[in-house]
Structures are given as C-alpha cells and as structure tokens.
Design a protein around this motif. Structure first.
Motif, short mmCIF file in Angstrom:
data_model
loop_
_atom_site.label_atom_id
_atom_site.label_comp_id
_atom_site.label_asym_id
_atom_site.label_seq_id
_atom_site.Cartn_x
_atom_site.Cartn_y
_atom_site.Cartn_z
N ARG A 151 -14.69 3.02 14.75
CA ARG A 151 -15.14 3.73 13.55
C ARG A 151 -14.05 4.65 13.00
N ILE A 152 -13.31 5.30 13.89
CA ILE A 152 -12.25 6.20 13.45
C ILE A 152 -11.21 5.45 12.62
N MET A 153 -10.72 4.35 13.18
CA MET A 153 -9.63 3.63 12.52
C MET A 153 -10.11 2.89 11.28
N LEU A 154 -11.23 2.19 11.40
CA LEU A 154 -11.72 1.46 10.24
C LEU A 154 -12.12 2.42 9.12
N GLY A 155 -12.73 3.54 9.49
CA GLY A 155 -13.11 4.53 8.48
C GLY A 155 -11.90 5.11 7.77
N ALA A 156 -10.84 5.39 8.55
CA ALA A 156 -9.62 5.93 7.94
C ALA A 156 -9.01 4.92 6.96
N GLY A 157 -9.05 3.65 7.33
CA GLY A 157 -8.50 2.62 6.45
C GLY A 157 -9.32 2.45 5.18
N GLY A 163 -9.76 5.20 -1.99
CA GLY A 163 -9.31 6.43 -2.60
C GLY A 163 -8.15 6.23 -3.56
N ASP A 164 -7.05 6.89 -3.28
CA ASP A 164 -5.90 6.88 -4.17
C ASP A 164 -5.34 5.47 -4.34
N ARG A 165 -5.02 5.12 -5.56
CA ARG A 165 -4.52 3.78 -5.86
C ARG A 165 -3.18 3.50 -5.20
N CYS A 166 -2.45 4.55 -4.81
CA CYS A 166 -1.14 4.33 -4.19
C CYS A 166 -1.26 3.56 -2.88
N ARG A 168 -3.37 1.13 -2.40
CA ARG A 168 -3.53 -0.28 -2.79
C ARG A 168 -2.23 -0.84 -3.35
N GLU A 169 -1.42 0.02 -3.94
CA GLU A 169 -0.14 -0.41 -4.51
C GLU A 169 1.00 -0.33 -3.50
N LEU A 170 0.68 0.13 -2.28
CA LEU A 170 1.65 0.24 -1.18
C LEU A 170 2.77 1.24 -1.48
N THR A 171 2.46 2.28 -2.25
CA THR A 171 3.50 3.26 -2.61
C THR A 171 3.27 4.64 -2.00
N CYS A 172 2.21 4.81 -1.22
CA CYS A 172 1.88 6.14 -0.71
C CYS A 172 2.98 6.72 0.18
N MET A 173 3.62 5.88 0.96
CA MET A 173 4.63 6.40 1.88
C MET A 173 5.90 6.83 1.17
N ASP A 174 5.99 6.55 -0.13
CA ASP A 174 7.16 7.01 -0.90
C ASP A 174 7.26 8.53 -0.89
N TYR A 175 6.11 9.19 -0.84
CA TYR A 175 6.14 10.66 -0.89
C TYR A 175 5.27 11.31 0.19
N HIS A 176 4.76 10.50 1.12
CA HIS A 176 3.92 11.05 2.19
C HIS A 176 4.64 12.10 3.02
N TYR A 177 5.87 11.82 3.41
CA TYR A 177 6.57 12.68 4.36
C TYR A 177 6.90 14.05 3.77
#
Length: 270
Positions: A151-157, A163-166, A168-177
């Motif tokens: 539940r933890i992992m599937l829920g996080a995914g 949520g944020d479209r980034c 789905r667009e695979l761009t979230c890690m561009d500014y995550h850090y």
C-alpha cells in the motif's frame, strides 16, 4: 528518533505557550462532548493525556516523550522486546500524535503507528529473549507487513501519477533535488546530471512504485526481489536527500518480503 523529535518540538508546537496548545484542543473536545471524558471523547482523540495532569502540560508532554525515548532506546540497544513494551511504545506515540493537530499529520506519523502496531504481534507476550524459539511470528502478521509495503509504494506511485503532470511527463526529477526539504551534498551532483538521466530516474520511480509491488503476488523469488528492490530504493533516497526517518521506516515492512531461508544467511548457526 520520533520520540526525540517530539521531545524537542512538543513545547514549541503544542505546549502551554505553543502555536497550537494541546490543552486548549483537549478542552474543546471535552466541551463538544458536554464536559465528559467518555468513550466518545476517547475515540475522537485517543491519548493518555486525558488521564494525566494538565496544570503543567509542558512537563507532561516531556514525560511522555522521554518515556517513549527510554523504552525505544532499551529495545534498540538490547534487541529485546515483548508485546508489553511494544504496546507501551505504540500507546505513548499515539498519545502524542492524536493531540499534535496539524503538526502530526504527515504520512510517516500514521505509517509509524501502523508499523509499530504490527510490530507488537511480532514479539512474545512476556519473554525478552532476542530470538524466542517458542513464539514464531504469525503468517498473518508477516502478510500484514507485506500488505503495508504494498500500500505504501503503490499509494505513493498513484499520488504522483494523479498529481503533478511532471510525473506523467517524466520531468519531475529535473528540479526535485533543488526543491526537496533538506538536500544532501550528493543532491547537487545528481541535480547536475543530464536530462536523459532524470527521465530514467522518474521512469524508474514509476516502475518501483507502480509495478514492483505486484511482485509480492508472484511467488517466493519475486517477493524476495521486491524486498531487495524496495530496500535499495530507500537507501538511494536516503543518500540523495533527507525525509527524516520515513525512508528508514519504509524498509521495515520490506523485510517481511524475505523468508527464513533468505534471512538465515545473515545469521550464523546457533
């Protein structure tokens, strides 16, 4: 760690002169239930504070946190626990969380309580033996831990995908850090990685959170692989950032993915 954090922050957040005093919170609950501390009030806010002194709330909160810290330190340093000790630890932390109001609503608070509750049933009732032979853990408890990590992992995914479209667009890690709460020194190096590396990171995150959890349903070998991947994933998250004890906590139910034969490799013959 959780009790130490509570000890350091209780007075400032929910103490007598805190931002949201828990004494006022409990008084409002008591008033709502017509001045009675009955089953309704207890079920609304289960906490030992109902039965303790409110005249020196700061000291009372400190006592709860220090008692939990002492018990947790004993279990950690000795490796010994039983259902009584684990129940006390769970009850002490539950008592703090349920008066923490908006300060204790983060995901890891409920996750710690659920993990701790399940941990009660891993232990013998009275014995403080490190590896009691007469009380092996129930399969129900082991599968409850597996259900928890599922539940933890599937829920996080799912939260990310919805949520944020980034994500789905695979761009979230561009500014995550550079936007995470407390970046580590390695975060800078990872942030400077090429764009294709960030795409792979995001895609890998989706695989680990949305696909790998179902490995638990595919037999022993896939369950072992699931546990290994999830623990390695949490290690990477710890190295690349800082989410308090959340990642360490998430490793705990992952251990239930391993059976006695695989875990036996870590221990010598008795």
């Amino acid at each position: 760690v959780a009790f130490l954090v509570a000890f350091q922050q209780n007075k400032q957040l929910i103490g007598e002169k805190g931002l949201l005093p828990c004494k006022l919170y409990l008084q409002e609950i008591k008033k709502y239930f017509k001045g009675k501390v009955g089953l309704e009030a207890l079920s609304y806010a289960p906490t030992l504070l109902w039965f303790l002194d409110w005249s020196a709330m700061d000291s009372t909160l400190d006592c709860l946190a220090l008692a939990g810290l002492a018990l947790a330190a004993f279990v950690l340093l000795t490796g010994c626990a039983n259902m009584v000790l684990m129940s006390l630890l769970w009850l002490l932390y539950l008592s703090l969380v349920n008066v923490g109001q908006i300060w204790w609503v983060l995901r890891w608070e409920s996750q710690l309580l659920e993990t701790g509750f399940l941990g009660i049933f891993l232990c013998p009732l009275w014995s403080l033996s490190r590896l009691p032979q007469g009380s092996p853990p129930s399969r129900i408890v082991i599968w409850s831990f597996r259900w928890l990590i599922f539940r933890i992992m599937l829920g996080a995914g799912l939260i990310k995908i919805r949520g944020d479209r980034c994500w789905r667009e695979l761009t979230c890690m561009d500014y995550h850090y550079e936007t995470q709460p407390v970046p580590s020194p390695i975060s800078y190096l990872l942030h400077r990685s090429p764009w294709w590396f960030h795409r792979l990171e995001t895609l890998g995150n989706h695989v680990l959170e949305l696909v790998v959890p179902f490995f638990l349903l595919l037999g022993r070998r896939m369950s072992l692989l699931h546990g290994l991947l999830q623990i390695l994933f949490q290690v990477l998250l710890i190295i690349s950032g800082n989410l308090s004890f959340l990642n360490w906590l998430t490793m705990v139910p992952s251990i239930a993915c391993f059976d006695d034969a695989s875990l036996g490799l870590l221990f010598g013959s008795r």
